[in-house]
Design an enzyme around this catalytic site. Structure first.
Site, short mmCIF file in Angstrom:
data_model
loop_
_atom_site.label_atom_id
_atom_site.label_comp_id
_atom_site.label_asym_id
_atom_site.label_seq_id
_atom_site.Cartn_x
_atom_site.Cartn_y
_atom_site.Cartn_z
N SER A 30 4.54 2.16 8.38
CA SER A 30 4.15 1.13 7.41
C SER A 30 5.35 0.69 6.57
O SER A 30 6.19 1.51 6.19
CB SER A 30 3.09 1.69 6.46
N GLY A 31 5.36 -0.59 6.24
CA GLY A 31 6.43 -1.14 5.41
C GLY A 31 7.63 -1.59 6.23
O GLY A 31 8.45 -2.38 5.78
N ASP A 57 -0.34 -7.47 1.57
CA ASP A 57 0.22 -6.11 1.53
C ASP A 57 1.75 -6.17 1.53
O ASP A 57 2.40 -5.76 2.48
CB ASP A 57 -0.31 -5.34 2.76
N HIS A 92 0.81 -1.22 0.00
CA HIS A 92 0.00 0.00 0.00
C HIS A 92 0.85 1.27 0.00
O HIS A 92 0.36 2.34 -0.34
CB HIS A 92 -1.01 -0.01 1.17
C1 4AZ Z 1 -0.26 3.78 8.77
O1 4AZ Z 1 -1.13 4.54 8.40
C2 4AZ Z 1 -0.50 2.91 9.97
N1 4AZ Z 1 -1.56 1.17 14.49
C3 4AZ Z 1 0.43 1.96 10.32
C4 4AZ Z 1 0.19 1.18 11.43
C5 4AZ Z 1 -0.95 1.33 12.16
C6 4AZ Z 1 -1.88 2.29 11.82
C7 4AZ Z 1 -1.65 3.09 10.71
C8 4AZ Z 1 -1.18 0.46 13.36
O2 4AZ Z 1 0.82 3.70 8.16
#
Ligand code: 4AZ
Length: 342
Positions: free
Chosen positions: A236-237, A140, A91
């Site tokens: 993320s990632g 993902d 994503h």
């Molecule tokens: C994000 O938006 C994201 N609490 C990553 C992890 C989590 C929530 C949002 C987990 O990248």
């Protein structure tokens, strides 16, 4: 005729070598998951995140996108798995599918303070999982191929990916790291943050007042029931990794994927379950090695063929010419399919 047989043997061995190379593991099991810059001590549980030690997570990378006017900015985390492959979340990539938008920064501690240990690499290719579902975030996972292979150092190391399933108990120390926000709608952190997390069983995570079945078998949950420890936007990632004391190595267990908000009770972070993607990773992470090897072998086969061709012209041996053509075709089809598949 000797030359025709020689050609057949060469083609056969070229195919054998190619198929062998495509089954090589992603990283050598010996040199991965190590942290030469820090001494590992199992500390008491950490509440929330805190600044990581320099070189604590040498596989953690920052994935950055170029914006006109402001230059590169951090978008997502990633994990180095060999000297030219970084695993991340699919994503993260969806808005910028073209590799030219991206750069990967390795050996980084302070996002805005690069030093002599920092290596920046452009991206040669991005491979997003063919079955990534935008609605559920199933599968993902994506792989970035770096334009140049990096040289490992105290601050740049690959993380291990297990070739067989690993038992994670409550005693297994597992961690998350990243430059993401410290709270929901909070600011991104400049210094790499780390936190120790519990891996939460899917049965618990899917309870009706938790994720109520939204967490698939390709995912796993980690954090804490009360939400004291969690990943957030910008993480993320990045890696969810566990330490296995017998081997004294860190293994990549998950990729930070999503969650309902950040730090909310009963809504822990959701991670890609790496063990379900071992084959996917293996076949893609050796992309450059396979293509290099196939080019080398292709050249060898071409040379052998050229010599053979002259001999065949002299002798007009139809039977061996046919074998040669069949082998030649199968080799080319194999190379074509290998490239298409990758
Ligand atoms: C994000 O938006 C994201 N609490 C990553 C992890 C989590 C929530 C949002 C987990 O990248």
């Amino acid at each position: 005729m000797r030359w025709d047989l020689g050609f057949a043997a060469a083609s056969f061995w070229a195919l054998v070598v190619l198929s062998e190379v495509s089954s090589l593991p992603v990283t050598s099991t010996e040199k991965c998951g190590l942290r030469p810059a820090v001494e590992f001590k199992t500390k008491p549980r950490i509440v929330g995140g805190h600044d990581a030690q320099i070189g604590a997570w040498p596989w953690q990378v920052s994935l950055q996108v170029y914006r006109f006017g402001t230059g590169y900015h951090h978008v997502c985390g990633g994990s180095l798995i060999n000297n030219d492959s970084v695993l991340t979340a699919a994503h993260c990539i969806m808005k910028w599918r073209d590799p030219h938008f991206w750069r990967v920064v390795l050996g980084l501690h302070d996002l805005y303070n690069h030093n002599t240990y920092t290596v920046k690499s452009l991206v040669r290719a991005i491979l997003v999982h063919f079955n990534f579902k935008n609605e559920s975030y199933d599968n993902d996972i994506a792989l970035m191929k770096l334009q140049t292979s990096v040289i490992f150092s105290d601050r740049i190391q690959p993380i291990c990916i297990s070739s067989s399933p690993r038992l994670i108990t409550l005693e297994t120390p597992c961690f998350i790291s990243g430059w993401g926000s410290e709270k929901e709608k909070g600011k991104a952190k400049y210094i790499l943050q780390e936190a120790q997390v519990n891996v939460i069983p899917p049965k618990v995570c899917n309870r009706y007042d938790w994720y109520a079945g939204a967490v698939t078998w390709n995912m796993l949950c980690a954090g804490s029931e009360g939400g004291e420890v969690d990943s957030c936007q910008g993480d993320s990632g990045g890696p969810l990794m566990c330490y296995f004391p017998n081997e004294k190595k860190f293994y990549l267990i998950g990729i930070t994927s999503y969650g309902v908000g950040c730090g909310r009770p009963k809504f822990p972070g959701v991670y890609v379950r790496i063990s379900h993607y071992r084959n996917w990773i293996n076949t893609r992470a050796i992309f450059s090695r396979t293509t290099t090897v196939s080019i080398q072998h292709f050249l060898i086969v071409l040379t052998v063929e050229w010599v053979t061709f002259h001999f065949v012209l002299e002798r007009e041996n139809l039977f061996f010419r046919c074998i040669e053509i069949i082998l030649d075709c199968s080799l080319n089809v194999f190379i074509f399919l290998a490239k298409k598949f990758i």
